[in-house]
Design a protein around this motif. Structure first.
Motif, PDB file in Angstrom:
ATOM      1  N   THR A 109      -7.767   5.789  -4.273  1.00  0.00           N
ATOM      2  CA  THR A 109      -7.738   4.340  -4.462  1.00  0.00           C
ATOM      3  C   THR A 109      -8.982   3.954  -5.257  1.00  0.00           C
ATOM      4  OG1 THR A 109      -9.029   3.743  -2.494  1.00  0.00           O
ATOM      5  CG2 THR A 109      -6.648   4.086  -2.189  1.00  0.00           C
ATOM      6  N   PHE A 162     -10.460  -1.727  -1.767  1.00  0.00           N
ATOM      7  CA  PHE A 162     -11.025  -2.079  -0.469  1.00  0.00           C
ATOM      8  C   PHE A 162     -12.321  -2.853  -0.671  1.00  0.00           C
ATOM      9  CE2 PHE A 162      -8.296   1.464   0.479  1.00  0.00           C
ATOM     10  CZ  PHE A 162      -7.790   1.193   1.749  1.00  0.00           C
ATOM     11  N   GLN A 206      -3.840 -11.120   0.093  1.00  0.00           N
ATOM     12  CA  GLN A 206      -4.710  -9.962  -0.118  1.00  0.00           C
ATOM     13  C   GLN A 206      -4.712  -9.490  -1.578  1.00  0.00           C
ATOM     14  OE1 GLN A 206      -6.176 -10.647   2.993  1.00  0.00           O
ATOM     15  NE2 GLN A 206      -6.849  -8.585   2.455  1.00  0.00           N
ATOM     16  N   VAL A 221       0.835  -1.199   0.000  1.00  0.00           N
ATOM     17  CA  VAL A 221       0.000   0.000   0.000  1.00  0.00           C
ATOM     18  C   VAL A 221       0.871   1.250   0.000  1.00  0.00           C
ATOM     19  CG1 VAL A 221      -1.695   1.338   1.321  1.00  0.00           C
ATOM     20  CG2 VAL A 221      -1.955  -1.143   1.109  1.00  0.00           C
ATOM     21  N   TYR A 225     -11.494   2.441  -4.203  1.00  0.00           N
ATOM     22  CA  TYR A 225     -12.679   2.638  -3.377  1.00  0.00           C
ATOM     23  C   TYR A 225     -13.322   3.997  -3.636  1.00  0.00           C
ATOM     24  CZ  TYR A 225     -15.670   3.014   0.743  1.00  0.00           C
ATOM     25  OH  TYR A 225     -16.753   3.174   1.566  1.00  0.00           O
ATOM     26  N   ILE A 227      -4.831  -0.036  -5.498  1.00  0.00           N
ATOM     27  CA  ILE A 227      -5.183  -0.523  -4.162  1.00  0.00           C
ATOM     28  C   ILE A 227      -6.697  -0.428  -4.025  1.00  0.00           C
ATOM     29  CG2 ILE A 227      -5.072  -0.030  -1.681  1.00  0.00           C
ATOM     30  CD1 ILE A 227      -2.539  -1.314  -2.789  1.00  0.00           C
ATOM     31  N   ASP A 258     -11.419  -4.484   4.317  1.00  0.00           N
ATOM     32  CA  ASP A 258     -10.170  -5.168   3.966  1.00  0.00           C
ATOM     33  C   ASP A 258      -9.540  -4.479   2.767  1.00  0.00           C
ATOM     34  OD1 ASP A 258     -10.448  -7.025   5.955  1.00  0.00           O
ATOM     35  OD2 ASP A 258     -11.304  -8.581   4.673  1.00  0.00           O
ATOM     36  N   TRP A 259      -8.215  -4.375   2.793  1.00  0.00           N
ATOM     37  CA  TRP A 259      -7.542  -3.770   1.641  1.00  0.00           C
ATOM     38  C   TRP A 259      -6.919  -4.838   0.754  1.00  0.00           C
ATOM     39  CZ3 TRP A 259      -3.494  -0.353   4.674  1.00  0.00           C
ATOM     40  CH2 TRP A 259      -2.719  -1.162   5.498  1.00  0.00           C
TER      41      TRP A 259
END
Length: 245
Positions: A96, A144, A113, A70, A98, A142, A149-150
């Protein structure tokens, strides 16, 4: 809207980045950038003394590695691009997936992940507001999930997901002007059949094969042509290589 996926190699080429952002400064389209940064992440993991492995091109991302992944992607790589954009007179903002309205989920327990983007019908919301106010969204790969959770997402897949979410055109910007034929001449157009032929003949191979197959996969998912080229594809719609089904 146009979504531009920046090849990770460009992060190590300040002059090419500068030229790209200068061309964006002169472009009137709504532009969104999506980037990865695998080499930088590898450097951070190595410095931290962590062993990193890849499975089918995907970096295994255990939770204990995620601080560095990250930090490398949403931190150093993203802010390197912001620095270049600001120098060119643009107004970048780092995001990101998200914030772009794309949710992610775990791909496989074996990969840690590593995330996959989920199909969504995001409203334009934040991205539309940012673009309207003259900002250049720069989105790291990146992501989410709904529970916070990433995830470490393949940058090509991330760019396709953003383009699909907003029904946008997609450009893959790399360090080459176009896909070349056996004589070194740029190819203006490729489809599934010609890609298969040139791959079997060894003309398209190694890293370029990965780029071309990724663009072909994107074209099939988006149901529209995808273009591969260098930064100057922004100002010349006939440059680069157009990939279709």
């Amino acid at each position: 809207m146009k979504v531009i996926k920046l090849g990770g190699s460009l992060l190590e080429q300040p002059e090419a980045l500068s030229a790209l952002f200068q061309s964006l400064q002169q472009n009137d389209d709504d532009i969104v950038l999506v980037h990865g940064g695998g080499a930088l992440v590898q450097q951070w993991l190595t410095t931290a003394g962590l062993q990193s492995e890849k499975v089918n091109g995907l970096r295994v991302s255990p939770e204990q590695h995620m601080l560095y992944i990250v930090g490398g992607l949403a931190g150093a790589a993203n802010k390197t691009l912001m620095k270049q954009a600001i120098t060119a007179g643009l107004k970048p903002i780092g995001l990101t997936l998200y914030e772009a309205g794309v949710l992610c989920a775990k791909q496989s327990e074996n990969l840690g992940q590593v995330g996959v983007c989920q199909t969504s019908e995001a409203t334009p919301g934040l991205l539309a507001d940012l673009l309207m106010h003259g900002y250049l969204p720069i989105i790291s790969s990146i992501g989410f999930g709904e529970n916070g959770d990433w995830f470490n997402v393949n940058a090509d897949d991330a760019a396709v997901a953003v383009a699909a979410t907003y029904n946008a055109d997609l450009l893959f910007i790399t360090d080459v002007e176009a896909v070349l034929d056996g004589t070194g001449t740029p190819l203006s157009h490729l489809n599934s059949e010609s890609i298969q032929q040139l791959t079997q003949a060894g003309v398209i191979k190694d890293g370029m094969e990965v780029k071309v197959r990724g663009a072909l996969s994107a074209a099939k998912r988006l149901r529209r042509c995808v273009r591969i080229g260098s930064w100057n594809v922004m100002n010349n719609p006939f440059s680069g290589t157009q990939i279709s089904e």
